[in-house]
Design an enzyme around this catalytic site. Structure first.
Site, PDB file in Angstrom:
ATOM      1  N   ARG A 170      60.284  39.519  59.586  1.00  0.00           N
ATOM      2  CA  ARG A 170      60.649  40.166  60.857  1.00  0.00           C
ATOM      3  C   ARG A 170      62.116  39.966  61.233  1.00  0.00           C
ATOM      4  O   ARG A 170      62.461  39.758  62.399  1.00  0.00           O
ATOM      5  CB  ARG A 170      59.753  39.705  62.014  1.00  0.00           C
ATOM      6  CG  ARG A 170      58.309  40.079  61.874  1.00  0.00           C
ATOM      7  CD  ARG A 170      58.082  41.592  61.747  1.00  0.00           C
ATOM      8  NE  ARG A 170      56.697  41.834  61.390  1.00  0.00           N
ATOM      9  CZ  ARG A 170      56.281  41.958  60.116  1.00  0.00           C
ATOM     10  NH1 ARG A 170      57.126  41.930  59.103  1.00  0.00           N
ATOM     11  NH2 ARG A 170      55.008  42.147  59.861  1.00  0.00           N
ATOM     12  N   SER A 221      52.399  43.330  67.909  1.00  0.00           N
ATOM     13  CA  SER A 221      52.234  41.869  67.964  1.00  0.00           C
ATOM     14  C   SER A 221      53.329  41.289  68.844  1.00  0.00           C
ATOM     15  O   SER A 221      54.511  41.540  68.617  1.00  0.00           O
ATOM     16  CB  SER A 221      52.363  41.259  66.566  1.00  0.00           C
ATOM     17  OG  SER A 221      51.322  41.738  65.763  1.00  0.00           O
ATOM     18  N   GLU A 291      58.231  38.106  69.076  1.00  0.00           N
ATOM     19  CA  GLU A 291      58.680  39.116  68.105  1.00  0.00           C
ATOM     20  C   GLU A 291      59.339  40.277  68.850  1.00  0.00           C
ATOM     21  O   GLU A 291      60.275  40.908  68.361  1.00  0.00           O
ATOM     22  CB  GLU A 291      57.467  39.630  67.303  1.00  0.00           C
ATOM     23  CG  GLU A 291      57.825  40.707  66.298  1.00  0.00           C
ATOM     24  CD  GLU A 291      56.677  41.042  65.349  1.00  0.00           C
ATOM     25  OE1 GLU A 291      55.908  40.141  64.970  1.00  0.00           O
ATOM     26  OE2 GLU A 291      56.557  42.232  64.990  1.00  0.00           O
TER      27      GLU A 291
HETATM   28  C1  LIG Z   1      50.736  49.680  68.410  1.00  0.00           C
HETATM   29  C2  LIG Z   1      51.882  49.014  67.670  1.00  0.00           C
HETATM   30  C3  LIG Z   1      51.679  48.547  66.376  1.00  0.00           C
HETATM   31  C4  LIG Z   1      52.728  47.928  65.678  1.00  0.00           C
HETATM   32  N1  LIG Z   1      52.498  47.492  64.404  1.00  0.00           N
HETATM   33  C5  LIG Z   1      53.499  46.901  63.733  1.00  0.00           C
HETATM   34  C6  LIG Z   1      53.293  46.443  62.394  1.00  0.00           C
HETATM   35  O1  LIG Z   1      52.224  46.594  61.811  1.00  0.00           O
HETATM   36  N2  LIG Z   1      54.334  45.831  61.749  1.00  0.00           N
HETATM   37  C7  LIG Z   1      55.543  45.652  62.349  1.00  0.00           C
HETATM   38  O2  LIG Z   1      56.466  45.102  61.714  1.00  0.00           O
HETATM   39  N3  LIG Z   1      55.770  46.079  63.610  1.00  0.00           N
HETATM   40  C8  LIG Z   1      54.793  46.700  64.312  1.00  0.00           C
HETATM   41  N4  LIG Z   1      55.025  47.128  65.583  1.00  0.00           N
HETATM   42  C9  LIG Z   1      56.317  46.881  66.224  1.00  0.00           C
HETATM   43  C10 LIG Z   1      57.375  47.986  66.010  1.00  0.00           C
HETATM   44  O3  LIG Z   1      56.773  49.242  65.746  1.00  0.00           O
HETATM   45  C11 LIG Z   1      58.344  47.625  64.871  1.00  0.00           C
HETATM   46  O4  LIG Z   1      59.032  46.418  65.149  1.00  0.00           O
HETATM   47  C12 LIG Z   1      59.370  48.728  64.623  1.00  0.00           C
HETATM   48  O5  LIG Z   1      60.096  48.426  63.470  1.00  0.00           O
HETATM   49  C13 LIG Z   1      60.358  48.897  65.786  1.00  0.00           C
HETATM   50  O6  LIG Z   1      61.106  50.090  65.565  1.00  0.00           O
HETATM   51  P1  LIG Z   1      61.697  50.922  66.781  1.00  0.00           P
HETATM   52  O7  LIG Z   1      62.430  52.076  66.240  1.00  0.00           O
HETATM   53  O8  LIG Z   1      60.635  51.231  67.763  1.00  0.00           O
HETATM   54  O9  LIG Z   1      62.736  49.884  67.369  1.00  0.00           O
HETATM   55  P2  LIG Z   1      63.069  49.578  68.887  1.00  0.00           P
HETATM   56  O10 LIG Z   1      61.875  48.981  69.537  1.00  0.00           O
HETATM   57  O11 LIG Z   1      63.672  50.744  69.543  1.00  0.00           O
HETATM   58  O12 LIG Z   1      64.172  48.433  68.707  1.00  0.00           O
HETATM   59  C14 LIG Z   1      63.834  47.178  68.138  1.00  0.00           C
HETATM   60  C15 LIG Z   1      65.133  46.428  67.837  1.00  0.00           C
HETATM   61  O13 LIG Z   1      65.823  47.118  66.804  1.00  0.00           O
HETATM   62  C16 LIG Z   1      67.156  47.409  67.207  1.00  0.00           C
HETATM   63  N5  LIG Z   1      67.517  48.698  66.623  1.00  0.00           N
HETATM   64  C17 LIG Z   1      66.798  49.842  66.663  1.00  0.00           C
HETATM   65  N6  LIG Z   1      67.444  50.819  66.003  1.00  0.00           N
HETATM   66  C18 LIG Z   1      68.593  50.282  65.558  1.00  0.00           C
HETATM   67  C19 LIG Z   1      69.705  50.787  64.806  1.00  0.00           C
HETATM   68  N7  LIG Z   1      69.745  52.055  64.384  1.00  0.00           N
HETATM   69  N8  LIG Z   1      70.733  49.944  64.525  1.00  0.00           N
HETATM   70  C20 LIG Z   1      70.707  48.660  64.936  1.00  0.00           C
HETATM   71  N9  LIG Z   1      69.694  48.130  65.663  1.00  0.00           N
HETATM   72  C21 LIG Z   1      68.651  48.927  65.949  1.00  0.00           C
HETATM   73  C22 LIG Z   1      67.119  47.465  68.736  1.00  0.00           C
HETATM   74  O14 LIG Z   1      68.384  47.176  69.298  1.00  0.00           O
HETATM   75  C23 LIG Z   1      66.085  46.377  69.037  1.00  0.00           C
HETATM   76  O15 LIG Z   1      66.709  45.108  69.086  1.00  0.00           O
HETATM   77  C24 LIG Z   1      53.987  47.766  66.301  1.00  0.00           C
HETATM   78  C25 LIG Z   1      54.198  48.254  67.606  1.00  0.00           C
HETATM   79  C26 LIG Z   1      53.152  48.887  68.278  1.00  0.00           C
HETATM   80  C27 LIG Z   1      53.397  49.420  69.664  1.00  0.00           C
END
Ligand SMILES: Cc1cc2nc3c(=O)[nH]c(=O)nc-3n(C[C@H](O)[C@H](O)[C@H](O)COP(=O)(O)OP(=O)(O)OC[C@H]3O[C@@H](n4cnc5c(N)ncnc54)[C@H](O)[C@@H]3O)c2cc1C
Length: 299
Positions: A170, A221, A291
């Protein structure tokens, strides 16, 4: 400030509720929400914001974010559908940061490429996925990332190899360089059988629906897996399943998730997380680490 967006050609919204841009459905208004369409717009916007000393935060799909109740007095930059091109050449799939992991995995499947089945149900973008080294069911992005292209601190476009991206559980190098912005990544996949890939994706989706409280808003999570333990089991064994603070609840279906049962605030979630951490520390001597990333929350 609006003249900056106009000069850079970046579409924007004013006083935009962050609750509409996070899977938790929590968060007050962003003073501005900007949606750049390409790296040139993004770099010129950030250059201009820096020059004027205006704070900004780059987000992806908001599926791992807890946003402050007071919102964000600055510019939230969302890399979303406008920044989401996906191309495939041979075994290599290249996607822009705003492309959704679900769409990328689906594209790979359509092209008969295996290696991304695990990512299909993760509701994030490629940028957020690389930042977090998103993973599930034994797969992680680090297994497939060949290169990551990003804007560095001087707004120069640079490329790192997967190895240089220093992926850990992560996390990645981008967590310790928070002013770098992921633009795109090349993912190296393997030829596979399209139907078998589709079946695997269906199977993992069914497992998610079965185990996870997908009917409520959440950020997935809430805590990382502590070495040698499972966060959900520790939380459940402390008798915290169903514990509620305001609208935030330890999910009754999966104790590793804090869910928004309706009207939860950021303060509710943080207070609930505090109670969980205290209980797990006092009972098992294990420190849980969040996380979920914070947006606009003063530490
Ligand atoms: C129902 C549900 C299930 C999930 N299951 C999983 C799972 O199985 N495994 C898992 O790992 N995660 C899971 N997640 C968490 C999440 O989907 C992941 O962490 C995902 O990678 C976040 O991506 P995001 O685009 O939504 O990032 P955001 O939530 O928008 O941002 C997360 C972080 O990334 C940074 N960021 C985003 N884009 C960029 C960029 N282009 N450049 C630099 N920094 C950036 C942001 O500043 C922030 O700090 C789940 C979430 C939900 C709601």
């Amino acid at each position: 400030m609006k003249d900056i967006f106009t000069a850079c050609g970046v579409p924007f919204k004013e006083n935009e509720p962050l609750a509409n841009h996070t899977s938790f459905r929590i968060g007050g208004p962003a003073r501005y929400l900007a949606e750049p369409e390409n790296a040139v717009q993004l770099a010129s916007l950030i250059g201009a914001l820096r020059e004027k000393g205006i704070r900004y935060f780059v987000k992806g799909n908001g599926s791992n974010l807890l946003a402050a109740d007071a919102g964000y007095d600055g510019v939230v930059i969302e890399l979303g559908v406008r920044f989401a091109e996906i191309t495939v050449e041979g075994n290599v799939l290249t996607a822009q940061a705003g492309a959704l992991l679900s769409k990328i995995a689906h594209t790979a499947m359509e092209q008969g490429l295996t290696g991304l089945e695990f990512a299909h149900g993760i509701p994030g973008s490629l940028g957020g996925g690389v930042f977090m080294n998103a993973g599930a069911y034994g797969g992680e992005l680090k297994d497939v990332v060949r290169t990551v292209t990003y804007l560095d601190s001087d707004l120069q476009i640079r490329t790192l190899t997967g190895k240089e991206a220093a992926f850990v559980y992560r996390g990645s190098i981008f967590k310790s360089h928070r002013d770098w912005i992921i633009l795109s990544a090349e993912l190296e996949l393997q030829p596979g059988d399209r139907e078998a890939i589709r079946e695997q994706m269906r199977d993992l989706a069914a497992r998610r629906r079965d185990k996870q409280p997908l009917e409520y808003p959440s950020a997935g999570s809430t805590f990382k897996r502590p070495e040698g333990y499972f966060a959900a089991k520790l939380i459940e064994d402390c008798g915290l399943k169903g514990l509620q603070v305001g609208g935030a609840q330890v999910s009754e279906k999966h104790s590793g998730f804090v869910v928004n049962k309706g009207g939860a605030t950021c303060a509710d979630v943080l207070a609930l997380c505090g109670r969980i951490c205290d209980a797990v520390m006092n009972t098992y001597g294990v420190a849980l680490e969040r996380e979920v990333e914070l947006l606009g929350v003063e530490a």
